[in-house]
Design a protein around this motif. Structure first.
Motif, short mmCIF file in Angstrom:
data_model
loop_
_atom_site.label_atom_id
_atom_site.label_comp_id
_atom_site.label_asym_id
_atom_site.label_seq_id
_atom_site.Cartn_x
_atom_site.Cartn_y
_atom_site.Cartn_z
N PHE A 108 -9.65 11.99 6.70
CA PHE A 108 -8.23 11.70 6.44
C PHE A 108 -7.46 12.97 6.05
N TYR A 109 -8.15 13.91 5.40
CA TYR A 109 -7.42 14.92 4.63
C TYR A 109 -7.22 16.25 5.34
N ASP A 110 -6.63 16.23 6.55
CA ASP A 110 -6.10 17.48 7.09
C ASP A 110 -4.75 17.72 6.39
N LEU A 137 0.38 12.90 3.47
CA LEU A 137 0.57 11.45 3.46
C LEU A 137 -0.10 10.83 2.24
N PHE A 138 -1.28 11.35 1.84
CA PHE A 138 -1.91 10.79 0.65
C PHE A 138 -1.05 11.03 -0.59
N ASP A 139 -0.46 12.23 -0.69
CA ASP A 139 0.45 12.50 -1.81
C ASP A 139 1.60 11.49 -1.82
N GLU A 150 3.66 0.31 -4.73
CA GLU A 150 2.52 -0.63 -4.73
C GLU A 150 1.20 0.05 -5.09
N TYR A 151 1.09 1.37 -4.86
CA TYR A 151 -0.19 2.06 -5.10
C TYR A 151 -0.23 2.55 -6.54
N TYR A 152 -0.91 1.75 -7.36
CA TYR A 152 -0.90 1.96 -8.82
C TYR A 152 -1.92 2.99 -9.29
N ALA A 165 -12.16 12.47 -10.55
CA ALA A 165 -11.01 11.61 -10.83
C ALA A 165 -10.61 10.80 -9.59
N GLY A 166 -9.66 9.92 -9.79
CA GLY A 166 -8.96 9.28 -8.68
C GLY A 166 -9.67 8.11 -8.03
N SER A 167 -10.78 7.65 -8.62
CA SER A 167 -11.61 6.62 -8.00
C SER A 167 -12.09 7.03 -6.61
N SER A 168 -12.29 8.32 -6.43
CA SER A 168 -12.88 8.79 -5.17
C SER A 168 -14.29 8.24 -5.01
N GLY A 221 -15.14 5.40 -5.31
CA GLY A 221 -15.02 4.11 -4.63
C GLY A 221 -15.22 4.19 -3.13
N ASN A 222 -15.13 5.39 -2.55
CA ASN A 222 -15.33 5.53 -1.11
C ASN A 222 -16.79 5.33 -0.70
N PHE A 223 -17.72 5.42 -1.66
CA PHE A 223 -19.14 5.37 -1.31
C PHE A 223 -19.71 3.97 -1.52
N ALA A 264 -1.33 -2.86 -2.41
CA ALA A 264 -1.51 -1.41 -2.60
C ALA A 264 -1.94 -0.71 -1.31
N TYR A 265 -2.68 -1.43 -0.45
CA TYR A 265 -3.19 -0.80 0.77
C TYR A 265 -2.41 -1.23 2.02
N ASN A 266 -1.33 -1.99 1.80
CA ASN A 266 -0.41 -2.36 2.89
C ASN A 266 1.01 -2.14 2.38
N THR A 319 -12.57 2.61 8.77
CA THR A 319 -12.21 3.98 8.38
C THR A 319 -12.37 4.26 6.89
N GLU A 320 -12.39 3.23 6.06
CA GLU A 320 -12.55 3.50 4.62
C GLU A 320 -12.99 2.25 3.88
N SER A 321 -13.87 2.46 2.90
CA SER A 321 -14.14 1.42 1.90
C SER A 321 -13.67 1.96 0.58
N SER A 322 -13.18 1.08 -0.27
CA SER A 322 -12.72 1.49 -1.58
C SER A 322 -13.25 0.44 -2.57
N TYR A 323 -14.40 0.75 -3.16
CA TYR A 323 -15.09 -0.22 -4.03
C TYR A 323 -14.40 -0.33 -5.37
C1 AVJ Z 1 -8.60 8.57 -2.71
C2 AVJ Z 1 -10.37 7.13 -2.10
C3 AVJ Z 1 -9.27 6.85 -4.18
O1 AVJ Z 1 -9.50 4.39 -2.10
O2 AVJ Z 1 -7.59 4.11 -3.05
C4 AVJ Z 1 -5.45 5.22 -0.76
C5 AVJ Z 1 -7.67 6.53 -0.81
N1 AVJ Z 1 -6.75 4.99 0.92
N2 AVJ Z 1 -4.87 4.37 0.11
C6 AVJ Z 1 -8.40 4.81 -2.46
C7 AVJ Z 1 -6.65 5.59 -0.24
C8 AVJ Z 1 -5.67 4.25 1.12
C9 AVJ Z 1 -8.03 6.27 -2.22
N3 AVJ Z 1 -9.06 7.20 -2.78
#
Ligand code: AVJ
Length: 327
Positions: free
Chosen positions: A32-34, A40-42, A49-51, A155-158, A160-162, A200-202, A274-278
């Protein structure tokens, strides 16, 4: 000062093609992070919605003194995936930190951000490390100071991607860099009403959708692929049984895409993960950390319990190995 560590890893081309040949199709969220994706992530962090980012920052601002007081002074903060170092700065502002080691895969960006940190905090020794921590974490050991308490800050609940087994393995690798009573400070997203995740994700401005679809645009730019980005759609959903948000790209028609010299077919409605966020409860996260050799020292949350920042002390490694042998 910047140190670069190059591990062997598969190239993006090899990894992306292998993921699109697997069933179901997957793409690693690390792509995602080019530059565009980071931008876009910033912006995601700014949508109402993204708390997660906002909430974690407020927890750190309110409780950083109390958190670091549990550890003493002369701390060495090792921030994993530091990026702009915004969160590391929040810890340096307490005046309890004597060295700061930000680690990030984007070495050039990290260098510029870390030198700004060094200028803002002349009493702190700053040593940036440009590396893919998933590949080369072990080589950090030789760069860490012997004196002072080490604090790995993720930080950042990164995390959660695993998938949980991989998350536990990563925590164990962190543990391997720590001595007895060194610490892990980690942010994770708490389980809560699924509608909050779906919003948060839509997000209504479509920033998360653009972030997800940017993967395809990036492969067009960097791998000479020919994705028609308008022929895919962003999908985010919450799997309650697995406790994770999933993001997918849905193919809107049957189509064939060229990537490098390969052709990859997509069925109509086929999903590429493309992503899981546990999401975790405090108890679930403590149990996973315990399995990696960490004892909970404290946890701090916002009043609505959306997000948690956990502080863990590392048990000595031999005890962990004994425990593993006996179990
Ligand atoms: C950076 C992995 C914590 O999972 O919430 C945000 C990435 N993806 N919106 C997350 C993300 C879609 C984010 N992390």
């Amino acid at each position: 000062m910047l140190t670069r560590v190059n591990g062997d890893s598969r190239t993006m081309e090899e990894e992306v093609i292998a993921g699109l040949r697997s069933i179901p199709k997957t793409i690693s969220p690390k792509y995602f992070y080019d530059d565009e994706g980071s931008r876009l992530f910033d912006r995601i962090c700014e949508v109402p919605e993204y708390y997660a980012t906002r909430t974690e920052t407020s927890i750190l601002e309110l409780h950083r003194g109390a958190i670091l007081d549990r550890l003493g002074r002369d701390l060495c903060i090792i921030e994993i995936g530091a990026g702009a170092c915004h969160k590391g700065r929040l810890l340096l502002e307490t005046g309890k930190v004597s060295s700061f080691i930000p680690v990030d895969i984007s070495a050039e960006y990290l260098r510029s951000q870390a030198s700004k940190v060094a200028r803002s905090f002349p009493d702190v020794s700053v040593h940036a490390v440009g590396m893919d921590f998933l590949v080369s974490l072990g080589s950090l050991e030789s760069l860490l100071p012997e004196v002072g308490k080490r604090v790995i800050f993720y930080a950042g609940s990164s995390i959660g991607n695993f998938d949980p087994p991989d998350a536990r393995r990563l925590l164990r690798q962190f543990h391997g860099l720590l001595r007895k009573d060194d610490a892990l400070l980690i942010g994770y997203d708490l389980k809560k009403a699924p509608t909050l995740f779906l919003r948060a994700y839509n997000d209504s401005a479509g920033v998360t959708a653009a972030f997800n679809l940017n993967l395809l645009a990036r492969f067009n730019r960097e791998l000479g692929a020919d994705f028609d980005v308008t022929a895919f759609r962003h999908v985010a959903r919450y799997d309650e049984a697995l406790g994770r948000v999933e993001m997918h790209l849905e193919s809107l028609c049957g189509q064939e895409v060229r990537i490098a010299d390969e052709r990859v077919p997509f069925d109509r409605s086929e999903l590429t993960h493309t992503e899981s966020s546990y999401k975790y409860t405090k108890e679930e996260f403590d149990a996973m950390a315990a399995g990696a050799g960490f004892d909970s020292v404290g946890v701090w949350m916002d009043p609505a319990a959306y997000f948690a920042v956990g502080l863990y002390a590392s048990r000595e490694f031999c005890r962990l190995e004994q425990r593993e042998r006996s179990s």
